[in-house]
Enzyme design. Structure first.
Site, mmCIF file in Angstrom:
data_model
loop_
_atom_site.group_PDB
_atom_site.id
_atom_site.type_symbol
_atom_site.label_atom_id
_atom_site.label_comp_id
_atom_site.label_asym_id
_atom_site.label_seq_id
_atom_site.Cartn_x
_atom_site.Cartn_y
_atom_site.Cartn_z
ATOM 1 N N HIS A 163 0.824 -1.213 0.000
ATOM 2 C CA HIS A 163 0.000 0.000 0.000
ATOM 3 C C HIS A 163 0.855 1.259 0.000
ATOM 4 O O HIS A 163 2.074 1.221 0.211
ATOM 5 C CB HIS A 163 -0.947 -0.006 1.202
ATOM 6 C CG HIS A 163 -0.283 -0.014 2.551
ATOM 7 N ND1 HIS A 163 0.242 1.119 3.141
ATOM 8 C CD2 HIS A 163 -0.062 -1.017 3.442
ATOM 9 C CE1 HIS A 163 0.738 0.819 4.323
ATOM 10 N NE2 HIS A 163 0.578 -0.482 4.535
ATOM 11 N N CYS A 179 3.406 -5.068 6.585
ATOM 12 C CA CYS A 179 2.956 -4.646 5.262
ATOM 13 C C CYS A 179 4.108 -4.025 4.473
ATOM 14 O O CYS A 179 5.139 -3.653 5.034
ATOM 15 C CB CYS A 179 1.813 -3.643 5.382
ATOM 16 S SG CYS A 179 0.258 -4.370 5.942
#
Length: 203
Positions: A163, A179
């Site tokens: 992301h 992440c």
């Protein structure tokens, strides 16, 4: 956040990870009016040239269209035809929170809503009101940034994502809860290249 059962990475993939030439700087992707508006308000930071977006030489046994993340080097590659790849700088997980494995893109969102995961709430209880409110709407201050690719294994959400970020100054570092963070402009570029089902390999 936890990743489910991991599938071992082949020795061939490990051996071939990260071979690239000097490369050519790629232009910014086409953006919507909403993208331009939000990016103008988003946090900005200068990144080292090695973490900029380049088309590079890249040798791998993975097929064209695969995303390969080299966690140690803080680089993400999108495999192209002809022994090439688009290379992006990323921020990856801290040593205790990093993960490796194979997954695939099970969902994609533009300017996604962010809901603090359970393990993050345990470490940072002050985020509980955000979770209770249904999360933080997408926008320039959202921790997921401009785009999110949701990583799945065996039909299940791993809770890991590739992301954007509202902390671009941390690109090139091991700082996340697992992440893979990208500059917002790079997340848009990658998003435009992939689709649901795209293979992801993290080494």
């Amino acid at each position: 956040m936890r990743l489910g059962k991991l599938i071992p990475i082949s020795v061939a993939t490990l051996a071939l990870a990260g071979c690239y030439g000097a490369g050519a700087r790629l232009p910014d992707p086409k953006m919507s009016a909403r993208d331009a508006e939000f990016l103008a308000l988003a946090p900005q930071a200068q990144v080292s040239a090695e973490f900029d977006r380049y088309l590079v030489d890249y040798k791998t046994s993975e097929p064209v269209g695969t995303i390969v993340v080299d966690s140690r080097a803080h680089l993400l590659y999108y495999v192209m035809a002809g022994g090439k790849a688009v290379r992006y700088g990323v921020a990856t997980g801290q040593d205790a929170m990093g993960w490796t494995g194979r997954a695939y893109v099970g969902g994609m969102q533009e300017w996604p809503r962010w809901i603090p995961p359970k393990d993050m709430l345990e470490r940072w209880p002050h985020l509980q009101p955000t979770a209770d409110a249904g999360g933080l709407p997408g926008g320039p201050d959202n921790p997921l940034g401009s785009r999110a690719l949701y990583l799945y294994q065996d039909g299940k959400d791993t809770l890991y994502r590739i992301h954007g970020t509202n902390e671009p100054e941390k690109i090139g570092q091991g700082v996340s809860s697992g992440c893979i963070r990208m500059r917002d402009i790079d997340a848009i570029d990658l998003y435009n290249r992939v689709k649901v089902g795209t293979k992801v390999v993290v080494i």
